[in-house]
Structure formats: structure tokens, C-alpha cells
Design a protein around this motif. Sequence first.
Motif, mmCIF file in Angstrom:
data_model
loop_
_atom_site.group_PDB
_atom_site.id
_atom_site.type_symbol
_atom_site.label_atom_id
_atom_site.label_comp_id
_atom_site.label_asym_id
_atom_site.label_seq_id
_atom_site.Cartn_x
_atom_site.Cartn_y
_atom_site.Cartn_z
ATOM 1 N N VAL A 29 20.473 35.788 51.035
ATOM 2 C CA VAL A 29 21.814 35.643 50.483
ATOM 3 C C VAL A 29 22.767 35.555 51.670
ATOM 4 O O VAL A 29 22.901 36.501 52.447
ATOM 5 N N LEU A 30 23.396 34.407 51.825
ATOM 6 C CA LEU A 30 24.310 34.206 52.945
ATOM 7 C C LEU A 30 25.691 34.780 52.659
ATOM 8 O O LEU A 30 26.342 35.320 53.547
ATOM 9 N N HIS A 31 26.120 34.635 51.411
ATOM 10 C CA HIS A 31 27.448 35.111 51.029
ATOM 11 C C HIS A 31 27.521 35.195 49.511
ATOM 12 O O HIS A 31 26.816 34.460 48.814
ATOM 13 N N VAL A 32 28.373 36.076 49.035
ATOM 14 C CA VAL A 32 28.638 36.168 47.605
ATOM 15 C C VAL A 32 30.139 35.998 47.407
ATOM 16 O O VAL A 32 30.939 36.738 47.987
ATOM 17 N N HIS A 33 30.501 34.992 46.634
ATOM 18 C CA HIS A 33 31.905 34.749 46.289
ATOM 19 C C HIS A 33 32.178 35.414 44.948
ATOM 20 O O HIS A 33 31.525 35.080 43.955
ATOM 21 N N ASP A 34 33.105 36.347 44.919
ATOM 22 C CA ASP A 34 33.475 36.982 43.659
ATOM 23 C C ASP A 34 34.689 36.231 43.109
ATOM 24 O O ASP A 34 35.836 36.594 43.363
ATOM 25 N N LEU A 35 34.400 35.157 42.384
ATOM 26 C CA LEU A 35 35.484 34.290 41.904
ATOM 27 C C LEU A 35 36.395 34.990 40.910
ATOM 28 O O LEU A 35 37.604 34.754 40.905
ATOM 29 N N GLY A 36 35.817 35.837 40.068
ATOM 30 C CA GLY A 36 36.632 36.559 39.091
ATOM 31 C C GLY A 36 37.684 37.407 39.777
ATOM 32 O O GLY A 36 38.876 37.312 39.460
ATOM 33 N N ASN A 37 37.257 38.232 40.729
ATOM 34 C CA ASN A 37 38.209 39.095 41.434
ATOM 35 C C ASN A 37 39.188 38.290 42.275
ATOM 36 O O ASN A 37 40.360 38.645 42.377
ATOM 37 N N THR A 38 38.723 37.217 42.882
ATOM 38 C CA THR A 38 39.614 36.385 43.690
ATOM 39 C C THR A 38 40.727 35.793 42.836
ATOM 40 O O THR A 38 41.906 35.845 43.207
ATOM 41 N N LEU A 39 40.362 35.241 41.689
ATOM 42 C CA LEU A 39 41.382 34.652 40.818
ATOM 43 C C LEU A 39 42.364 35.707 40.325
ATOM 44 O O LEU A 39 43.582 35.490 40.330
ATOM 45 N N ARG A 40 41.853 36.862 39.910
ATOM 46 C CA ARG A 40 42.747 37.927 39.433
ATOM 47 C C ARG A 40 43.666 38.419 40.549
ATOM 48 O O ARG A 40 44.839 38.683 40.316
ATOM 49 N N SER A 41 43.145 38.504 41.782
ATOM 50 C CA SER A 41 43.966 38.979 42.904
ATOM 51 C C SER A 41 45.079 37.999 43.251
ATOM 52 O O SER A 41 46.061 38.367 43.880
ATOM 53 N N LYS A 42 44.915 36.750 42.838
ATOM 54 C CA LYS A 42 45.938 35.723 43.082
ATOM 55 C C LYS A 42 46.896 35.581 41.898
ATOM 56 O O LYS A 42 47.718 34.670 41.856
ATOM 57 N N GLY A 43 46.746 36.473 40.910
ATOM 58 C CA GLY A 43 47.666 36.477 39.781
ATOM 59 C C GLY A 43 47.248 35.620 38.603
ATOM 60 O O GLY A 43 48.029 35.427 37.670
ATOM 61 N N PHE A 44 46.026 35.109 38.614
ATOM 62 C CA PHE A 44 45.568 34.284 37.497
ATOM 63 C C PHE A 44 44.872 35.161 36.461
ATOM 64 O O PHE A 44 44.060 36.016 36.823
ATOM 65 N N PRO A 45 45.129 34.944 35.203
ATOM 66 C CA PRO A 45 44.576 35.797 34.146
ATOM 67 C C PRO A 45 43.139 35.420 33.768
ATOM 68 O O PRO A 45 42.853 34.999 32.650
ATOM 69 N N PHE A 46 42.232 35.571 34.691
ATOM 70 C CA PHE A 46 40.829 35.242 34.476
ATOM 71 C C PHE A 46 40.144 36.475 33.909
ATOM 72 O O PHE A 46 40.087 37.517 34.560
ATOM 73 N N THR A 47 39.630 36.383 32.699
ATOM 74 C CA THR A 47 39.096 37.562 32.021
ATOM 75 C C THR A 47 37.595 37.755 32.190
ATOM 76 O O THR A 47 37.077 38.818 31.861
#
Length: 127
Positions: A29-47
Motif C-alpha cells: 500500500v503506497l498511500h491511502v486517500h481518505d476522500l470522505g474526510n478530505t471533502l468534509r474538511s473542505k466544507g463539502f457535505p459528503f455523507t
Amino acid sequence: MYYIVESDKPFEQASADLEVAVQAGGFGVLHVHDLGNTLRSKGFPFTEACRVFEVCNPGQASKVLGLDLRLNMALPCRISVYTDQGRTRIGLIPPSDLLEGLSKDPALLPIAREVETALIQMVDAAR
């Protein structure tokens, strides 16, 4: 074009189990992108929850790049663990489908199929 399985496991457990399955399958595993947390941290309402695991087998990657260096843009392979309406899913875009669309070199297909088989086994093991 997609290989997706549903899991009875909670998102966190499926994510942890995928990481174990990737390593057991000879990949890293080279990297894990946590897209859910990233979007929420940018103010997007990703549930939903969504993690994208970048995984690689250096030997296989070397073979692919030796045949067509442009395919560096399609590497590493990606496996996603995500929720969809509360259900945990694990999926990927099969490498054979992806590489067939990007290169016409027939030598790539056996490599892609071998990688694909390994990735599907990882997804099924994490299921």
C-alpha cells in the motif's frame, strides 16, 4: 468496467482487512486517500465514507512501464473501500479494461490479467 463487492463488515474493518489482504497478496500500500474526510474538511457535505488505496507490485509495474512508459499515469492500481447508502463496498477498475483502453501493445494484456486476478483475490479476501 468495475469489479465491486458488497461487504457485511463495517467500513473501518473492511479497510483494515483490505490492507492486510494487499500485503498478503505480495503488493504494498503506497498511500491511502481518505476522500470522505478530505471533502468534509473542505466544507463539502459528503455523507459517505470513501478511502482509495494505491497499491503496487514493483515487479509488475516494472514490466508494464518497460513496455509503455506512458502507462505511469495509470499506476499504481487503486482499490476503493466506500459506503453507499450505508452499505460497505470494495471495488476496483479491472487493469485489463484500463490498459486495453490506454495501449494496444498485446504484451500488456497477460500482465494486466495477472495483476487483475491478484487484486480481485485481495478484494474478495477483504470482503
